[in-house]
Design a protein around this motif. Structure first.
Motif, PDB file in Angstrom:
ATOM      1  N   ALA A 229      12.157   4.431 -63.070  1.00 35.35           N
ATOM      2  CA  ALA A 229      13.517   4.410 -62.520  1.00 35.35           C
ATOM      3  C   ALA A 229      14.035   5.843 -62.346  1.00 35.35           C
ATOM      4  CB  ALA A 229      14.438   3.604 -63.427  1.00 35.35           C
ATOM      5  N   ASN A 230      13.697   6.714 -63.314  1.00 35.35           N
ATOM      6  CA  ASN A 230      14.154   8.110 -63.228  1.00 35.35           C
ATOM      7  C   ASN A 230      13.531   8.841 -62.042  1.00 35.35           C
ATOM      8  OD1 ASN A 230      15.953   8.148 -65.312  1.00 35.35           O
ATOM      9  ND2 ASN A 230      14.435   8.839 -66.857  1.00 35.35           N
ATOM     10  N   SER A 231      12.211   8.639 -61.858  1.00 30.74           N
ATOM     11  CA  SER A 231      11.539   9.354 -60.752  1.00 30.74           C
ATOM     12  C   SER A 231      12.055   8.843 -59.405  1.00 30.74           C
ATOM     13  CB  SER A 231      10.023   9.213 -60.843  1.00 30.74           C
ATOM     14  OG  SER A 231       9.607   7.910 -60.479  1.00 30.74           O
ATOM     15  N   VAL A 232      12.326   7.537 -59.340  1.00 30.01           N
ATOM     16  CA  VAL A 232      12.845   6.955 -58.093  1.00 30.01           C
ATOM     17  C   VAL A 232      14.211   7.557 -57.770  1.00 30.01           C
ATOM     18  CG1 VAL A 232      13.728   4.804 -57.082  1.00 30.01           C
ATOM     19  CG2 VAL A 232      11.517   4.817 -58.248  1.00 30.01           C
ATOM     20  N   TYR A 233      15.050   7.667 -58.801  1.00 25.44           N
ATOM     21  CA  TYR A 233      16.382   8.245 -58.594  1.00 25.44           C
ATOM     22  C   TYR A 233      16.267   9.713 -58.177  1.00 25.44           C
ATOM     23  CZ  TYR A 233      21.065  10.056 -59.435  1.00 25.44           C
ATOM     24  OH  TYR A 233      22.283  10.675 -59.279  1.00 25.44           O
ATOM     25  N   SER A 234      15.462  10.492 -58.929  1.00 25.35           N
ATOM     26  CA  SER A 234      15.437  11.933 -58.629  1.00 25.35           C
ATOM     27  C   SER A 234      14.755  12.217 -57.289  1.00 25.35           C
ATOM     28  CB  SER A 234      14.801  12.740 -59.771  1.00 25.35           C
ATOM     29  OG  SER A 234      13.517  12.256 -60.014  1.00 25.35           O
ATOM     30  N   ASN A 235      13.737  11.445 -56.926  1.00 22.01           N
ATOM     31  CA  ASN A 235      13.120  11.630 -55.596  1.00 22.01           C
ATOM     32  C   ASN A 235      14.120  11.352 -54.486  1.00 22.01           C
ATOM     33  OD1 ASN A 235      10.456  12.390 -56.201  1.00 22.01           O
ATOM     34  ND2 ASN A 235       9.911  10.280 -56.673  1.00 22.01           N
ATOM     35  N   THR A 236      14.923  10.307 -54.703  1.00 22.10           N
ATOM     36  CA  THR A 236      15.926   9.945 -53.698  1.00 22.10           C
ATOM     37  C   THR A 236      16.920  11.087 -53.509  1.00 22.10           C
ATOM     38  OG1 THR A 236      15.723   7.614 -54.237  1.00 22.10           O
ATOM     39  CG2 THR A 236      17.752   8.284 -53.127  1.00 22.10           C
ATOM     40  N   VAL A 237      17.425  11.599 -54.624  1.00 23.63           N
ATOM     41  CA  VAL A 237      18.421  12.673 -54.553  1.00 23.63           C
ATOM     42  C   VAL A 237      17.814  13.914 -53.899  1.00 23.63           C
ATOM     43  CG1 VAL A 237      19.813  14.268 -55.945  1.00 23.63           C
ATOM     44  CG2 VAL A 237      19.751  11.811 -56.512  1.00 23.63           C
ATOM     45  N   GLN A 238      16.608  14.259 -54.372  1.00 25.19           N
ATOM     46  CA  GLN A 238      15.946  15.461 -53.862  1.00 25.19           C
ATOM     47  C   GLN A 238      15.719  15.386 -52.347  1.00 25.19           C
ATOM     48  OE1 GLN A 238      12.122  16.315 -55.681  1.00 25.19           O
ATOM     49  NE2 GLN A 238      13.176  17.823 -56.979  1.00 25.19           N
ATOM     50  N   SER A 239      15.271  14.226 -51.884  1.00 21.69           N
ATOM     51  CA  SER A 239      14.954  14.133 -50.443  1.00 21.69           C
ATOM     52  C   SER A 239      16.191  13.882 -49.580  1.00 21.69           C
ATOM     53  CB  SER A 239      13.892  13.055 -50.188  1.00 21.69           C
ATOM     54  OG  SER A 239      14.303  11.811 -50.693  1.00 21.69           O
ATOM     55  N   SER A 240      17.343  13.617 -50.233  1.00 20.80           N
ATOM     56  CA  SER A 240      18.567  13.338 -49.460  1.00 20.80           C
ATOM     57  C   SER A 240      19.527  14.516 -49.397  1.00 20.80           C
ATOM     58  CB  SER A 240      19.326  12.164 -50.094  1.00 20.80           C
ATOM     59  OG  SER A 240      18.525  11.016 -50.136  1.00 20.80           O
ATOM     60  N   GLU A 241      19.358  15.437 -50.349  1.00 18.32           N
ATOM     61  CA  GLU A 241      20.340  16.518 -50.550  1.00 18.32           C
ATOM     62  C   GLU A 241      20.775  17.250 -49.285  1.00 18.32           C
ATOM     63  OE1 GLU A 241      19.858  18.347 -55.047  1.00 18.32           O
ATOM     64  OE2 GLU A 241      18.380  18.861 -53.495  1.00 18.32           O
ATOM     65  N   ASP A 242      19.794  17.595 -48.431  1.00 18.50           N
ATOM     66  CA  ASP A 242      20.097  18.444 -47.268  1.00 18.50           C
ATOM     67  C   ASP A 242      20.375  17.629 -46.007  1.00 18.50           C
ATOM     68  OD1 ASP A 242      17.527  17.470 -47.285  1.00 18.50           O
ATOM     69  OD2 ASP A 242      16.648  19.217 -46.292  1.00 18.50           O
ATOM     70  N   LYS A 243      20.623  16.329 -46.154  1.00 19.37           N
ATOM     71  CA  LYS A 243      20.767  15.490 -44.948  1.00 19.37           C
ATOM     72  C   LYS A 243      22.096  14.751 -44.888  1.00 19.37           C
ATOM     73  CE  LYS A 243      15.805  14.921 -44.866  1.00 19.37           C
ATOM     74  NZ  LYS A 243      15.331  15.160 -46.244  1.00 19.37           N
ATOM     75  N   ASP A 244      22.559  14.511 -43.671  1.00 21.52           N
ATOM     76  CA  ASP A 244      23.826  13.818 -43.449  1.00 21.52           C
ATOM     77  C   ASP A 244      23.624  12.439 -42.853  1.00 21.52           C
ATOM     78  OD1 ASP A 244      25.765  15.309 -44.495  1.00 21.52           O
ATOM     79  OD2 ASP A 244      26.337  16.346 -42.644  1.00 21.52           O
ATOM     80  N   ARG A 245      22.398  12.181 -42.445  1.00 18.97           N
ATOM     81  CA  ARG A 245      22.081  10.881 -41.838  1.00 18.97           C
ATOM     82  C   ARG A 245      20.717  10.494 -42.397  1.00 18.97           C
ATOM     83  NH1 ARG A 245      19.538   8.997 -36.997  1.00 18.97           N
ATOM     84  NH2 ARG A 245      20.536   7.039 -36.406  1.00 18.97           N
ATOM     85  N   ILE A 246      20.713   9.410 -43.175  1.00 18.61           N
ATOM     86  CA  ILE A 246      19.517   9.158 -43.987  1.00 18.61           C
ATOM     87  C   ILE A 246      18.996   7.735 -43.816  1.00 18.61           C
ATOM     88  CG2 ILE A 246      18.680   8.961 -46.385  1.00 18.61           C
ATOM     89  CD1 ILE A 246      20.851  11.174 -47.004  1.00 18.61           C
TER      90      ILE A 246
END
Ligand SMILES: [Zn+2]
Length: 294
Positions: A229-246
């Motif tokens: 659950a932790n890796s899923v959350y952190s991967n999501t945040v990491q790959s979303s940080e620089d984007k406005d449309r996901i």
């Protein structure tokens, strides 16, 4: 004496003038004849080219008629939206490989949060969970086609194989929910090592039929071994940080209980960033992989 006399010179001048006139006439006549022949040759060449071109057109139209897979499943068509939406501060949660018992838990969370999402289903899983297909649709989420078998070797072996597989899921969704699916996602994304040989043809054929495919630009990483659950959350945040449309990739297959556990935190993260949640319909502008590196 005639030679050298004035008469002789008079006659000589007349003879030279007559010769000149005769020579000019002959050369003018030959020029006209040559020109005529030349023009004839050109027009022959031109008509030959036109003939060759018309042969080409005929051949190519025969070729396009000979693409047999275009004749397969004549009812397998979608109506593409004319305008595509590009909405910023928007996230499209997507779940591949279901439906399964995890889908029930995910639907409960989405309902509680009043959020819409998109489910790219596997046909053979949908066959076993038709009630879930209906629930997804009844609760206002989108259903897209992922595949029927999810067997890469088979579906990417040819355009015909891809269509055979696709049609099974298309029929299943339509017969179960009454909705004709218009969107899809390729297993492994729109290009992967299995589809590399014929992805151009498959994409062209599916696009010709009006279907729209969606890759992703953020991933929860829940398909890798040892995901938590932790890796899923952190991967999501990491790959979303620089984007406005996901478009976020997740999975709702039976083994993904950690995805379900991570989902409330993921929703909170996007809410805190002021994102709205939408489901994908074919008027949403696609996010598709870049093919340059393949
Ligand atoms: Zn998949």
């Amino acid at each position: 004496m005639y030679f050298g006399s004035v008469r002789f010179f008079k006659h000589l001048i007349v003879a030279v003038i007559l010769l000149l006139i005769f020579g000019l006439t002959i050369s003018t006549i030959s020029l006209v004849v040559i020109n005529k022949n030349y023009k004839g040759q050109i027009s022959e060449m031109q008509s030959g080219t036109v003939l060759a071109q018309s042969n080409l057109v005929e051949e190519s139209s025969q070729n396009s008629l000979s693409i047999a897979y275009q004749e397969l499943y004549p009812d397998l068509h979608a109506t593409q939206a004319e305008v595509k939406r590009i909405e910023l501060k928007t996230v499209y949660l997507t779940f591949d490989d279901g439906p399964s018992a995890r889908t029930v838990e995910i639907l409960d969370i989405l309902k509680k949060e009043d959020i819409k999402a998109t489910f790219f289903i596997i046909g053979k899983e949908g066959e076993k969970n038709k009630d879930l297909l209906r629930r997804i649709s009844d609760e206002g989420h989108s259903i897209g086609i992922h595949t029927y078998s999810h067997v890469y070797n088979n579906i990417y072996a040819s355009v015909e194989n891809y269509l055979d597989d696709f049609y099974l899921t298309y029929e299943l969704i339509y017969n179960t929910t009454g909705i004709k699916p218009e969107i899809f996602r390729f297993p492994g994304g729109s290009i992967n090592k299995y589809s590399a040989q014929d992805y151009v043809e498959i994409i062209a054929e599916m696009t010709r039929r009006g279907f729209t495919y969606y890759d992703w630009n953020a991933s929860s990483g829940d398909a890798v071994a040892n995901a938590t659950a932790n890796s899923v959350y952190s991967n999501t945040v990491q790959s979303s940080e620089d984007k406005d449309r996901i478009i976020l990739l997740m999975h709702d297959s039976i083994s993904k209980s950690f995805t379900v556990s991570a989902l409330p935190g993921i929703i909170e993260y996007y809410k805190a960033r002021g994102f709205k949640f939408e489901c994908i319909t074919n008027d949403v502008s696609p996010i598709a992989f870049n093919y340059i590196n393949y």
